[in-house]
Design an enzyme around this catalytic site. Structure first.
Site, PDB file in Angstrom:
ATOM      1  N   GLY A   8       0.842  -1.202   0.000  1.00  0.00           N
ATOM      2  CA  GLY A   8       0.000   0.000   0.000  1.00  0.00           C
ATOM      3  C   GLY A   8       0.873   1.245   0.000  1.00  0.00           C
ATOM      4  CB  VAL A  10       3.543   2.940   4.656  1.00  0.00           C
ATOM      5  CG1 VAL A  10       4.868   2.813   5.393  1.00  0.00           C
ATOM      6  CG2 VAL A  10       2.771   4.141   5.183  1.00  0.00           C
ATOM      7  CG  ASP A  30      -1.173  -5.621  -0.974  1.00  0.00           C
ATOM      8  OD1 ASP A  30      -0.715  -4.691  -0.283  1.00  0.00           O
ATOM      9  OD2 ASP A  30      -2.396  -5.887  -1.032  1.00  0.00           O
ATOM     10  NE  ARG A  85       1.259   6.378  15.434  1.00  0.00           N
ATOM     11  CZ  ARG A  85       1.402   7.645  15.809  1.00  0.00           C
ATOM     12  NH1 ARG A  85       0.832   8.098  16.909  1.00  0.00           N
ATOM     13  NH2 ARG A  85       2.123   8.475  15.073  1.00  0.00           N
ATOM     14  CG  ASP A 145       7.339   8.715  16.697  1.00  0.00           C
ATOM     15  OD1 ASP A 145       6.507   9.027  15.829  1.00  0.00           O
ATOM     16  OD2 ASP A 145       7.200   7.723  17.436  1.00  0.00           O
ATOM     17  NE  ARG A 148       5.635  12.122  11.556  1.00  0.00           N
ATOM     18  CZ  ARG A 148       4.964  10.989  11.448  1.00  0.00           C
ATOM     19  NH1 ARG A 148       4.750  10.249  12.525  1.00  0.00           N
ATOM     20  NH2 ARG A 148       4.490  10.593  10.291  1.00  0.00           N
ATOM     21  CG  HIS A 172       4.913   4.621  16.760  1.00  0.00           C
ATOM     22  ND1 HIS A 172       5.482   5.816  16.384  1.00  0.00           N
ATOM     23  CD2 HIS A 172       4.114   4.247  15.732  1.00  0.00           C
ATOM     24  CE1 HIS A 172       5.048   6.140  15.180  1.00  0.00           C
ATOM     25  NE2 HIS A 172       4.200   5.206  14.766  1.00  0.00           N
TER      26      HIS A 172
END
Ligand code: NAI
Length: 303
Positions: A8, A10, A30, A85, A145, A148, A172
């Site tokens: 997909g 990611v 997949d 999440r 993370d 970011r 996470h």
């Protein structure tokens, strides 16, 4: 060879990053018929122009993973705007149990790199379902993370991202810990440059920034792809890079039987060492809160 289960958004982006670095031959798998093959062809065409000769194949059959030294798992549902999440827990855990068993059957010697959310719990689920030793199952969260956190700090301080040394550990998720007490800007402690309120604001901004991307464009893609590729390179090239990643704790940080993000050494054997770090009282509280959340999530799966 590196396998990818999930082609997909990611998975495909991570595969593109790995292929563009010429790291390894790759096999994409997949369940959607044709999707992995389509992505493999598109990536292969991109490689021709760059003169990179790695082989990229796509299939809906797990036997394509045979011979893989590393398998990246991004299969499953992704969060939609407004979801955490953890909202993905029950659906993704049954997908990941099944995927991990297939990976163990077809690539028994591989390292599993878990990406699917809630990632720490899915790392634990994959560890149990695969029957692999704990070193061989690791989850990606802290690297992303931290990208970011660096973005937030660089913007606030008006400095190059490259001068920031930092890490983000813990769950996470909602309780992630941008570890301000061990963050340096060109060697200068962050606490010398920002007051406590500003540091807390930077931490909050880091925690929220992914949800903001999902609200605006529907998914986070490019940054996760890069983070996966960095960890894949450390494992396949046996670099021994130390990065925050989710691993099973067995007494480290006073915890056991959960997977959570901590600094680890990554190499061809997977997680080759876990490092313990002294956290501030507030960071330690967040770490324990994240651990409690993960423990509850794991126990909810067993009932
Ligand atoms: P997506 O929906 O674009 O792709 C997921 C793919 O998994 C789909 O192509 C689907 O057909 C496939 N799939 C589902 N069940 C499968 C199975 N049993 N076997 C093989 N393939 C299967 O989702 P996206 O955006 O790629 O996200 C994937 C996961 O990664 C989500 O759980 C998301 O929350 C997580 N994620 C984790 C990050 C991290 O830092 N750990 C960062 C970004 C996303």
């Amino acid at each position: 060879m590196i396998g990818f289960v999930g082609a997909g958004k990611v998975g495909a982006q991570a595969a593109l990053e790995v292929a563009s670095a010429g790291l390894s031959d790759m096999a994409l798998v997949d369940i959607v018929p044709g999707l992995a093959e389509g992505e493999a062809l598109d990536i292969s065409h991109r490689l021709s122009d760059a003169g990179i000769d790695v082989q990229v194949t796509g299939s809906s059959d797990y036997s394509a993973l045979q011979g893989a030294e590393l398998v990246v798992i991004t299969a499953g549902l992704a969060r939609k705007p407004g979801m955490t999440r953890m909202d993905l827990l029950s659906k993704n855990s049954s997908i990941i149990s099944d995927v991990a068993r297939q990976v163990a059957k077809n690539a028994p010697g591989c390292v599993i790199l878990m990406v699917t959310n809630p990632m720490d719990v899915m790392t634990y689920v994959a560890l149990k379902a695969s029957g692999f030793p704990k070193q061989k199952v690791v989850g990606q969260g802290g690297v992303l993370d931290n990208s970011r956190f660096k973005y937030v700090l660089a913007k606030r301080l008006g400095v190059s991202r490259s001068s920031i040394t930092s890490l983000v550990m813990g769950e996470h998720g909602e309780n992630m810990i941008p570890v301000a007490s061990h963050t340096y800007v060109g060697g200068v402690p962050l606490g010398n440059l920002l007051n406590d309120e500003e540091v807390q604001q930077a931490i909050e901004d880091t925690r929220k920034v992914a949800a903001d991307v999902i609200t605006k464009k529907g998914a986070t893609i490019f940054a996760p792809g890069r983070s996966v590729a960095r960890m894949a390179a450390a494992i396949v090239n046996d670099t021994k890079e130390v990065l925050a990643a989710s691993t099973l704790l067995e007494g480290e940080y006073g915890l056991r039987d959960i997977c959570i993000g901590v600094p680890v050494k990554l190499g061809s054997a997977g997680v080759e060492q876990v490092y313990e770090l002294r956290l501030s009282d507030r960071e330690r509280d967040w770490f324990n809160k994240g651990a409690d959340t993960l423990r509850e999530a794991i126990s909810s799966l067993n009932h």
